[in-house]
Design a protein around this motif. Sequence first.
Motif, PDB file in Angstrom:
ATOM      1  N   GLY A  67       2.587   3.341  -8.334  1.00  0.00           N
ATOM      2  CA  GLY A  67       1.631   2.494  -8.373  1.00  0.00           C
ATOM      3  C   GLY A  67       1.861   1.085  -8.281  1.00  0.00           C
ATOM      4  N   SER A  68       0.997  -0.028  -9.095  1.00  0.00           N
ATOM      5  CA  SER A  68       0.874  -0.751  -9.178  1.00  0.00           C
ATOM      6  C   SER A  68       1.992  -1.473  -9.556  1.00  0.00           C
ATOM      7  CB  SER A  68      -0.818  -1.878 -10.524  1.00  0.00           C
ATOM      8  OG  SER A  68      -0.412  -1.072 -11.541  1.00  0.00           O
ATOM      9  N   LYS A  69       3.056  -0.938 -10.366  1.00  0.00           N
ATOM     10  CA  LYS A  69       3.736  -1.030 -11.225  1.00  0.00           C
ATOM     11  C   LYS A  69       4.742  -1.094 -10.566  1.00  0.00           C
ATOM     12  CE  LYS A  69       1.572  -2.341 -14.917  1.00  0.00           C
ATOM     13  NZ  LYS A  69       1.319  -3.159 -15.494  1.00  0.00           N
ATOM     14  N   PHE A  70       4.908  -1.371  -9.475  1.00  0.00           N
ATOM     15  CA  PHE A  70       6.442  -1.115  -8.394  1.00  0.00           C
ATOM     16  C   PHE A  70       7.203  -2.048  -8.131  1.00  0.00           C
ATOM     17  CE2 PHE A  70       3.072  -3.414  -5.492  1.00  0.00           C
ATOM     18  CZ  PHE A  70       3.870  -4.283  -4.494  1.00  0.00           C
ATOM     19  N   ARG A  71       6.714  -2.996  -8.294  1.00  0.00           N
ATOM     20  CA  ARG A  71       7.765  -4.289  -8.328  1.00  0.00           C
ATOM     21  C   ARG A  71       8.628  -4.270  -9.357  1.00  0.00           C
ATOM     22  NH1 ARG A  71       3.445  -6.718  -6.612  1.00  0.00           N
ATOM     23  NH2 ARG A  71       3.305  -7.938  -4.844  1.00  0.00           N
ATOM     24  N   ALA A  72       8.265  -3.192 -10.656  1.00  0.00           N
ATOM     25  CA  ALA A  72       9.395  -2.884 -11.458  1.00  0.00           C
ATOM     26  C   ALA A  72      11.177  -2.367 -10.730  1.00  0.00           C
ATOM     27  CB  ALA A  72       9.210  -2.702 -12.901  1.00  0.00           C
ATOM     28  N   ALA A  73      10.447  -1.782 -10.078  1.00  0.00           N
ATOM     29  CA  ALA A  73      11.364  -0.394  -9.043  1.00  0.00           C
ATOM     30  C   ALA A  73      12.608  -1.569  -8.418  1.00  0.00           C
ATOM     31  CB  ALA A  73      11.327   1.144  -9.057  1.00  0.00           C
ATOM     32  N   LEU A  74      12.641  -2.637  -8.349  1.00  0.00           N
ATOM     33  CA  LEU A  74      13.623  -3.575  -8.080  1.00  0.00           C
ATOM     34  C   LEU A  74      14.925  -3.113  -7.398  1.00  0.00           C
ATOM     35  CD1 LEU A  74      14.571  -6.022  -6.114  1.00  0.00           C
ATOM     36  CD2 LEU A  74      14.961  -6.865  -8.186  1.00  0.00           C
ATOM     37  N   PRO A  75      15.527  -3.038  -8.823  1.00  0.00           N
ATOM     38  CA  PRO A  75      16.597  -1.604  -8.518  1.00  0.00           C
ATOM     39  C   PRO A  75      17.122  -0.612  -7.300  1.00  0.00           C
ATOM     40  CG  PRO A  75      16.247  -2.188 -10.444  1.00  0.00           C
ATOM     41  CD  PRO A  75      15.432  -2.507 -10.346  1.00  0.00           C
ATOM     42  N   LEU A  76      15.417   0.512  -7.340  1.00  0.00           N
ATOM     43  CA  LEU A  76      15.881   1.800  -6.877  1.00  0.00           C
ATOM     44  C   LEU A  76      14.973   1.568  -4.798  1.00  0.00           C
ATOM     45  CD1 LEU A  76      14.035   3.951  -9.303  1.00  0.00           C
ATOM     46  CD2 LEU A  76      16.793   3.466  -8.828  1.00  0.00           C
ATOM     47  N   PHE A  77      14.987  -0.013  -5.306  1.00  0.00           N
ATOM     48  CA  PHE A  77      14.518  -0.387  -2.945  1.00  0.00           C
ATOM     49  C   PHE A  77      15.034   0.316  -2.320  1.00  0.00           C
ATOM     50  CE2 PHE A  77      11.371  -4.339  -4.391  1.00  0.00           C
ATOM     51  CZ  PHE A  77      10.576  -3.360  -4.827  1.00  0.00           C
ATOM     52  N   PRO A  78      16.759   0.024  -2.274  1.00  0.00           N
ATOM     53  CA  PRO A  78      17.453   0.604  -1.296  1.00  0.00           C
ATOM     54  C   PRO A  78      17.139   2.283  -1.539  1.00  0.00           C
ATOM     55  CG  PRO A  78      18.870  -0.746  -2.809  1.00  0.00           C
ATOM     56  CD  PRO A  78      17.287  -1.024  -3.569  1.00  0.00           C
ATOM     57  N   PHE A  79      16.774   2.618  -2.837  1.00  0.00           N
ATOM     58  CA  PHE A  79      16.745   4.245  -2.745  1.00  0.00           C
ATOM     59  C   PHE A  79      15.666   4.616  -1.342  1.00  0.00           C
ATOM     60  CE2 PHE A  79      14.536   7.796  -3.809  1.00  0.00           C
ATOM     61  CZ  PHE A  79      15.219   8.406  -3.672  1.00  0.00           C
ATOM     62  N   PHE A  80      14.594   4.048  -1.827  1.00  0.00           N
ATOM     63  CA  PHE A  80      12.964   4.164  -1.371  1.00  0.00           C
ATOM     64  C   PHE A  80      13.630   3.629   0.661  1.00  0.00           C
ATOM     65  CE2 PHE A  80      11.747   3.433  -6.046  1.00  0.00           C
ATOM     66  CZ  PHE A  80      11.684   5.299  -5.469  1.00  0.00           C
ATOM     67  N   LEU A  81      13.807   2.154   0.748  1.00  0.00           N
ATOM     68  CA  LEU A  81      14.034   2.227   1.885  1.00  0.00           C
ATOM     69  C   LEU A  81      14.713   2.948   3.141  1.00  0.00           C
ATOM     70  CD1 LEU A  81      13.663  -0.153   3.740  1.00  0.00           C
ATOM     71  CD2 LEU A  81      16.475  -0.691   3.381  1.00  0.00           C
ATOM     72  N   LYS A  82      15.208   4.102   2.548  1.00  0.00           N
ATOM     73  CA  LYS A  82      16.342   5.141   2.917  1.00  0.00           C
ATOM     74  C   LYS A  82      15.005   5.976   3.472  1.00  0.00           C
ATOM     75  CE  LYS A  82      20.936   4.326   1.199  1.00  0.00           C
ATOM     76  NZ  LYS A  82      22.013   5.765   0.339  1.00  0.00           N
ATOM     77  N   GLN A  83      14.297   5.947   2.784  1.00  0.00           N
ATOM     78  CA  GLN A  83      13.550   6.758   3.168  1.00  0.00           C
ATOM     79  C   GLN A  83      11.984   6.987   4.826  1.00  0.00           C
ATOM     80  OE1 GLN A  83      10.827   7.895  -0.577  1.00  0.00           O
ATOM     81  NE2 GLN A  83      12.586   8.487  -1.828  1.00  0.00           N
TER      82      GLN A  83
END
Length: 363
Positions: A67-83
């Motif tokens: 949700g609106s807290k998505f920036r806290a997931a910065l370390p996971l951005f590479p994982f989500f970018l693969k999607q």
Amino acid sequence: MKIEKKILVMDWLDDYAGSEQVVKYLHQKYNFDKVYVLINIMPKENLKKIFGNTEIPIETTFLKIFGSKFRAALPLFPFFLKQLKVKEENALIISVTHSVVKGISYKKSSRHISYLVARNLKYVWEEKELYFKGIKKIGSFIIPSMRRFDIRMSKKPTVIISVSDFVSNWAIDKYKRKVHTINPPVNVDDFEYCEEKEDFYVSVGRLEPYKRYDLLIDTFNKNGKKLVIIGDGSLMKEFKERANKNIEFKGYLFPEESKQLLKKAKAFVFCGKEDFGIALIEPQVCGTPVIAYGSGGALDTVVENKTGIFFKEQTVASLTDAINKFESIKFNCKSIREHSLGFSIDNFKNKFHKKVIETLELD
């Protein structure tokens, strides 16, 4: 190359700000068929500001669970970018990014132009101290891996363009590849030209640490000149307590009210370091000169001694010297206005489309 689809890629859709205005003008030019983003939490009324009343397909990732807290997931951005993969063949892909989506995967038959609207992932580069502080400091161990990831992703676009020479030089240094500069657009028709200036200075922006309003306030506390500050932020209360009576805080103003102050001010003063800084062009459209810190994107937008004055150090003494120098020069309001018109929407669209044509002709 024959284009079958036109695809827009963004890091995320959450707020309507500078990047989204750039996207609006690109959509006017290319009428995108589809949008790819990591997450979309933007209200529908703001989506309409960008894409009009026509609904456009928007593909997202599982980052939406944050949700609106998505920036806290910065370390996971590479994982989500693969999607996030552009499935269309023979597509013109334009990514507008300040984070990671320049690294989106796409078909070999397509071409990808990435427009860097800021230094990408700058929170793991020069500005790491601003983001990894306090309790967040424990997450700083991810910085080396995120930097390596950022460099790998920079190899994916066919062509990279940036908003300023400052960002281009930064990207060339970090990514070791060619980067072109095309300054973003300003809607120059939104601002009225005015030669009759009043005896006050103005500044517009968010009251946050990196904008350096502390320096601005300390300088005007010392010189006693009238200063109007437009904007809000986390430091509003602190700055109000710090400022003398010659400094007036307007808070957030509707655009029409803000534009009236921009056109009447004797000068616009800006103490931060921006990747580009559209805020520096808007007063110039009104014929208002600028006093700015001589670094970053300001070097793309202000012509020293013609449309404004630079100060070389972020100190009270340096800014004071610049203000004194400014008051000794008679600026030509018409020349300032003419300079600003080079940043018009039409000029931006023409320059960008020329680069698109060149890219489509590449083997």
